[in-house]
Design an enzyme around this catalytic site. Structure first.
Site, PDB file in Angstrom:
ATOM      1  N   LYS A   3     -55.231 113.308 -57.960  1.00 38.85           N
ATOM      2  CA  LYS A   3     -56.101 112.862 -56.871  1.00 38.85           C
ATOM      3  C   LYS A   3     -55.590 111.541 -56.316  1.00 38.85           C
ATOM      4  O   LYS A   3     -55.352 110.595 -57.060  1.00 38.85           O
ATOM      5  CB  LYS A   3     -57.541 112.691 -57.363  1.00 38.85           C
ATOM      6  CG  LYS A   3     -58.514 112.237 -56.279  1.00 38.85           C
ATOM      7  CD  LYS A   3     -59.952 112.227 -56.783  1.00 38.85           C
ATOM      8  CE  LYS A   3     -60.262 110.992 -57.610  1.00 38.85           C
ATOM      9  NZ  LYS A   3     -60.327 109.753 -56.763  1.00 38.85           N
ATOM     10  N   LYS A  13     -62.976 111.177 -48.376  1.00 39.37           N
ATOM     11  CA  LYS A  13     -64.409 111.237 -48.051  1.00 39.37           C
ATOM     12  C   LYS A  13     -64.675 110.960 -46.574  1.00 39.37           C
ATOM     13  O   LYS A  13     -65.429 110.053 -46.222  1.00 39.37           O
ATOM     14  CB  LYS A  13     -65.203 110.263 -48.926  1.00 39.37           C
ATOM     15  CG  LYS A  13     -65.048 110.473 -50.419  1.00 39.37           C
ATOM     16  CD  LYS A  13     -65.904 109.470 -51.197  1.00 39.37           C
ATOM     17  CE  LYS A  13     -65.756 109.641 -52.696  1.00 39.37           C
ATOM     18  NZ  LYS A  13     -64.424 109.176 -53.189  1.00 39.37           N
ATOM     19  N   PHE A  14     -64.109 111.774 -45.714  1.00 39.53           N
ATOM     20  CA  PHE A  14     -64.286 111.570 -44.276  1.00 39.53           C
ATOM     21  C   PHE A  14     -65.760 111.695 -43.879  1.00 39.53           C
ATOM     22  O   PHE A  14     -66.486 112.547 -44.377  1.00 39.53           O
ATOM     23  CB  PHE A  14     -63.462 112.590 -43.489  1.00 39.53           C
ATOM     24  CG  PHE A  14     -61.980 112.471 -43.699  1.00 39.53           C
ATOM     25  CD1 PHE A  14     -61.323 111.273 -43.459  1.00 39.53           C
ATOM     26  CD2 PHE A  14     -61.241 113.559 -44.138  1.00 39.53           C
ATOM     27  CE1 PHE A  14     -59.955 111.157 -43.645  1.00 39.53           C
ATOM     28  CE2 PHE A  14     -59.870 113.460 -44.325  1.00 39.53           C
ATOM     29  CZ  PHE A  14     -59.221 112.253 -44.083  1.00 39.53           C
ATOM     30  N   ASP A  16     -67.742 111.035 -40.097  1.00 36.97           N
ATOM     31  CA  ASP A  16     -67.717 110.554 -38.718  1.00 36.97           C
ATOM     32  C   ASP A  16     -68.354 111.630 -37.847  1.00 36.97           C
ATOM     33  O   ASP A  16     -68.909 112.600 -38.359  1.00 36.97           O
ATOM     34  CB  ASP A  16     -66.269 110.261 -38.297  1.00 36.97           C
ATOM     35  CG  ASP A  16     -66.162 109.118 -37.296  1.00 36.97           C
ATOM     36  OD1 ASP A  16     -66.892 109.161 -36.280  1.00 36.97           O
ATOM     37  OD2 ASP A  16     -65.357 108.191 -37.517  1.00 36.97           O
ATOM     38  N   ILE A  17     -68.253 111.483 -36.542  1.00 37.71           N
ATOM     39  CA  ILE A  17     -68.760 112.530 -35.663  1.00 37.71           C
ATOM     40  C   ILE A  17     -67.944 113.804 -35.901  1.00 37.71           C
ATOM     41  O   ILE A  17     -66.818 113.740 -36.407  1.00 37.71           O
ATOM     42  CB  ILE A  17     -68.721 112.099 -34.183  1.00 37.71           C
ATOM     43  CG1 ILE A  17     -67.283 111.824 -33.732  1.00 37.71           C
ATOM     44  CG2 ILE A  17     -69.611 110.884 -33.959  1.00 37.71           C
ATOM     45  CD1 ILE A  17     -67.159 111.559 -32.240  1.00 37.71           C
ATOM     46  N   PRO A  18     -68.511 114.979 -35.580  1.00 44.54           N
ATOM     47  CA  PRO A  18     -67.852 116.239 -35.941  1.00 44.54           C
ATOM     48  C   PRO A  18     -66.393 116.365 -35.519  1.00 44.54           C
ATOM     49  O   PRO A  18     -65.535 116.741 -36.323  1.00 44.54           O
ATOM     50  CB  PRO A  18     -68.735 117.289 -35.261  1.00 44.54           C
ATOM     51  CG  PRO A  18     -70.101 116.680 -35.274  1.00 44.54           C
ATOM     52  CD  PRO A  18     -69.859 115.222 -35.006  1.00 44.54           C
ATOM     53  N   THR A  29     -64.109 114.087 -34.684  1.00 45.33           N
ATOM     54  CA  THR A  29     -63.229 113.128 -35.353  1.00 45.33           C
ATOM     55  C   THR A  29     -62.994 113.515 -36.803  1.00 45.33           C
ATOM     56  O   THR A  29     -61.864 113.448 -37.310  1.00 45.33           O
ATOM     57  CB  THR A  29     -63.838 111.717 -35.279  1.00 45.33           C
ATOM     58  OG1 THR A  29     -63.981 111.342 -33.903  1.00 45.33           O
ATOM     59  CG2 THR A  29     -62.963 110.699 -35.990  1.00 45.33           C
ATOM     60  N   ARG A  82     -59.041 106.749 -65.555  1.00 52.77           N
ATOM     61  CA  ARG A  82     -58.602 105.720 -66.492  1.00 52.77           C
ATOM     62  C   ARG A  82     -58.375 106.187 -67.923  1.00 52.77           C
ATOM     63  O   ARG A  82     -57.434 105.723 -68.572  1.00 52.77           O
ATOM     64  CB  ARG A  82     -59.580 104.536 -66.434  1.00 52.77           C
ATOM     65  CG  ARG A  82     -59.350 103.675 -65.213  1.00 52.77           C
ATOM     66  CD  ARG A  82     -60.515 102.763 -64.887  1.00 52.77           C
ATOM     67  NE  ARG A  82     -61.542 103.482 -64.128  1.00 52.77           N
ATOM     68  CZ  ARG A  82     -62.490 102.886 -63.420  1.00 52.77           C
ATOM     69  NH1 ARG A  82     -62.540 101.567 -63.376  1.00 52.77           N
ATOM     70  NH2 ARG A  82     -63.378 103.594 -62.760  1.00 52.77           N
TER      71      ARG A  82
END
EC number: 4.1.1.23
Length: 232
Positions: free
Chosen positions: A35, A64-65, A67-69, A71, A212
């Protein structure tokens, strides 16, 4: 590679491409995925993803985007263009945002898995109350997980305590990606809702995100093998 052999996702808690590659030198791409999160990606950009892929690792791009759809969908497709195995968005961005992302991925014939973050594992009830949600975390997780499924995504990020509930609520054909995983005796660090790898798998998680305890181990490969043995 069988999906069952790749249930462990190693979080690369590194600031540089050099450090990330030093970690994966000690890992086997047939035993885990990796990841890449915000810090590493912001420092190094897409090149770190390409370097990891050159080492035969499948990459979960954990940005973890939200924003508006339009974008958000553009960002998700940009991640898919990198050839990542998985990318995520915030479910709190809403149905339209998530559905737009799914539609764009399908239109582009991308194979990238798309999942959503429900409630961050560091958040308890008081944290939710601070942002106007007077509700137990598990109830908000259930609400957002159902919305994610209805929107056509492949799964959600959830704590292991919520995995069993979500598996019963949503069914089998849905990935449950679980951070906050600590082998017996490990420090909880900044995760509030934690559990051992074995218990997480028993409770319905499909993928375990472990950072970790593996990356800071004296021998990351041996730690990974030990964890895999514990869930076999």
């Amino acid at each position: 590679m069988e999906e069952s052999l790749l249930s462990i996702i190693v979080a690369l808690d590194a600031k540089s491409q050099y450090d990330a590659l030093k970690i994966v030198e000690q890992l086997d791409p047939t035993l885990c995925r990796v990841k890449v999160g915000k810090e590493l990606f912001t420092h190094e950009g897409p090149s770190v993803v390409k370097k990891l892929q050159e080492e035969n690792f499948e990459v979960f791009l954990d940005l973890k985007f939200h924003d508006i759809p339009n974008t958000t969908a553009q960002a998700v497709c940009a991640a898919a263009d990198l050839g990542v195995w998985m990318v995520n968005v915030h479910a709190s961005g809403g149905r339209k945002m998530m559905e737009t992302c799914v539609e764009r991925l399908k239109a582009g014939n991308y194979q990238t898995q798309l999942i959503a973050v429900t409630v961050l594992t560091s958040m308890g009830r008081e944290d939710l109350k601070d942002i106007g949600l007077d509700i137990e975390p598990v109830e908000q997780v259930k609400r957002l997980a159902k919305l994610t499924k209805e929107s056509g995504l492949d799964g959600v990020v959830c704590s292991a305590q919520e995995a069993k509930i979500l598996r019963e609520l949503i069914g089998q054909d849905f990935s449950l990606v679980t951070p906050g995983i600590r082998p017996e005796g490990s420090n909880a660090d900044d995760q509030k809702r934690i559990v051992t790898p074995k218990q997480a798998m028993l409770d319905g998680s499909t993928h375990l995100v472990i950072g970790r305890p593996i990356t800071n181990a004296e021998n990351p490969t041996e730690m990974l093998k030990s964890i895999l043995a514990s869930i076999a």
